[in-house]
Design an enzyme around this catalytic site. Structure first.
Site, PDB file in Angstrom:
ATOM      1  N   HIS A 186       0.842  -1.205   0.000  1.00  0.00           N
ATOM      2  CA  HIS A 186       0.000   0.000   0.000  1.00  0.00           C
ATOM      3  C   HIS A 186       0.874   1.250   0.000  1.00  0.00           C
ATOM      4  O   HIS A 186       0.685   2.169  -0.781  1.00  0.00           O
ATOM      5  CB  HIS A 186      -0.930   0.004   1.213  1.00  0.00           C
ATOM      6  CG  HIS A 186      -1.878   1.162   1.240  1.00  0.00           C
ATOM      7  ND1 HIS A 186      -1.508   2.416   1.697  1.00  0.00           N
ATOM      8  CD2 HIS A 186      -3.160   1.277   0.844  1.00  0.00           C
ATOM      9  CE1 HIS A 186      -2.539   3.242   1.592  1.00  0.00           C
ATOM     10  NE2 HIS A 186      -3.559   2.574   1.075  1.00  0.00           N
ATOM     11  N   GLU A 217       1.047   3.978  -2.819  1.00  0.00           N
ATOM     12  CA  GLU A 217       1.011   5.344  -2.291  1.00  0.00           C
ATOM     13  C   GLU A 217       2.281   5.720  -1.531  1.00  0.00           C
ATOM     14  O   GLU A 217       2.232   6.494  -0.576  1.00  0.00           O
ATOM     15  CB  GLU A 217      -0.203   5.523  -1.376  1.00  0.00           C
ATOM     16  CG  GLU A 217      -1.538   5.323  -2.086  1.00  0.00           C
ATOM     17  CD  GLU A 217      -2.724   5.507  -1.164  1.00  0.00           C
ATOM     18  OE1 GLU A 217      -2.530   6.035  -0.037  1.00  0.00           O
ATOM     19  OE2 GLU A 217      -3.849   5.138  -1.554  1.00  0.00           O
ATOM     20  N   HIS A 249      -7.552  -2.667  -3.186  1.00  0.00           N
ATOM     21  CA  HIS A 249      -6.292  -2.296  -3.836  1.00  0.00           C
ATOM     22  C   HIS A 249      -5.791  -3.413  -4.748  1.00  0.00           C
ATOM     23  O   HIS A 249      -5.276  -3.158  -5.839  1.00  0.00           O
ATOM     24  CB  HIS A 249      -5.235  -1.956  -2.795  1.00  0.00           C
ATOM     25  CG  HIS A 249      -5.358  -0.574  -2.249  1.00  0.00           C
ATOM     26  ND1 HIS A 249      -5.267   0.546  -3.050  1.00  0.00           N
ATOM     27  CD2 HIS A 249      -5.576  -0.121  -0.982  1.00  0.00           C
ATOM     28  CE1 HIS A 249      -5.417   1.637  -2.299  1.00  0.00           C
ATOM     29  NE2 HIS A 249      -5.604   1.257  -1.057  1.00  0.00           N
TER      30      HIS A 249
END
Length: 318
Positions: A186, A217, A249
């Protein structure tokens, strides 16, 4: 007898240093539970609205934790307000960590071990620790277990588990084009994103040069991961979620955007939608963190500094 005792203390010293970098001291949480006190385990998850991956990850580790610590009352909480809201619309209630802690206090619980299934010491752990700090006066003791990748030992274990598991799935060693694996995390905007680079480095340090890490991210980025694939002359790539659950995701960013972008670059791309929480050996690392937390408490940095100022070595008090 003296030799056995010294050996035990030495082993405990090594455990403290190896597991959490020497930042903890031996202390039995349950030994301080007196008649009338009640102890509980609070498992905290980011959460998911996808029932398929939840059963394989969150439900699986919850069951494993309850089996490992039957002496503790079990409770769970979710941290994602979006997930909590969407589940509530389906008639499923999940408390936040703060709500769960307040509920436990109302039920008379005095000692709490909190364990999250976060991957890194990022913003979700920061939020969790703040919730715990806000209710500390209401309990005799609360301890917060560490995320999956807290210590170097944790990272080495994960590298070994995933390296062996994925290499075996690709039949590494067979003739033909070597498969390249991309672990997609992530990521975060805090310095904690450096942990992903650490995993990438460790994989390559043990000879897994066909393994790469990228984040959605944070850093490493898609671009830095792509540069590594090109430098390694990769042709076939398998994308793997480096997340506890393989939900939004994984299904949108990985199967969608990342797969499409790599295919445009000329790679043959496969996806392996298996969340880290599905891997039994990864689950066991979290269970070990709970076990460690029950027997160790974190040292206060100011107490350590006071000891150093007084000419004492707090390390010798493990």
């Amino acid at each position: 007898m003296k030799f056995v005792l010294l050996s035990l203390l030495f082993s405990l010293s090594l455990l403290c240093r190896a597991h959490e970098g020497g930042n903890y001291e031996y202390s039995e949480l349950l030994a301080s539970v007196k008649p009338g006190d009640k102890a509980t385990l609070l498992m905290v998850h980011f959460g998911t609205t996808h029932d398929d991956t939840r059963e394989l990850t969150i439900d699986a580790i919850n069951a494993k934790a309850q089996a490992a610590f039957p002496e503790l009352k079990f409770k769970e909480a979710y941290t994602s307000r979006i997930v909590i809201r969407r589940l509530k619309q389906r008639g499923i209630e999940k408390p936040t960590p703060l709500e769960a802690l307040l509920q436990l206090r109302s039920e008379g619980y005095t000692h709490v071990i909190v364990q999250s299934t976060n991957i890194i010491e990022g913003v979700e752990m920061e939020s969790l620790r703040r919730d715990v700090e806000s209710v500390l006066p209401f309990f005799k003791e609360i301890r917060v277990g560490t995320p999956l990748l807290y210590s170097t030992v944790d990272a080495e274990k994960v590298v070994e588990i995933l390296g062996s598991r994925l290499a075996a799935s690709a039949g590494e060693g067979k003739k033909g084009t070597k498969e390249h694996f991309v672990l997609v995390g992530h990521g975060t905007y805090t310095p904690a994103t450096a942990v992903y680079s650490q995993i990438d480095y460790m994989l390559k340090a043990v000879g897994r040069t066909n393994f790469h890490v990228g984040t959605i991210e944070g850093y490493p980025t898609f671009e830095t991961m792509l540069a590594q694939l090109k430098a390694g002359k990769a042709k076939s790539v398998t994308l793997v979620p480096f997340m506890f659950v393989a939900s939004d995701h994984a299904k949108n960013d990985i199967v969608g955007e990342w797969k499409e972008a790599l295919e445009k670059e000329g790679f043959t791309v496969r996806t392996r939608l298996e969340g880290l929480g599905q891997v039994s050996e990864i689950q066991e690392i979290f269970i070990e963190h709970i076990r460690f937390g029950l027997k160790h408490r974190i040292r206060d940095i100011m107490s350590k500094k006071a000891a150093y100022a007084a000419g004492k070595d707090p390390e010798s008090q493990i």
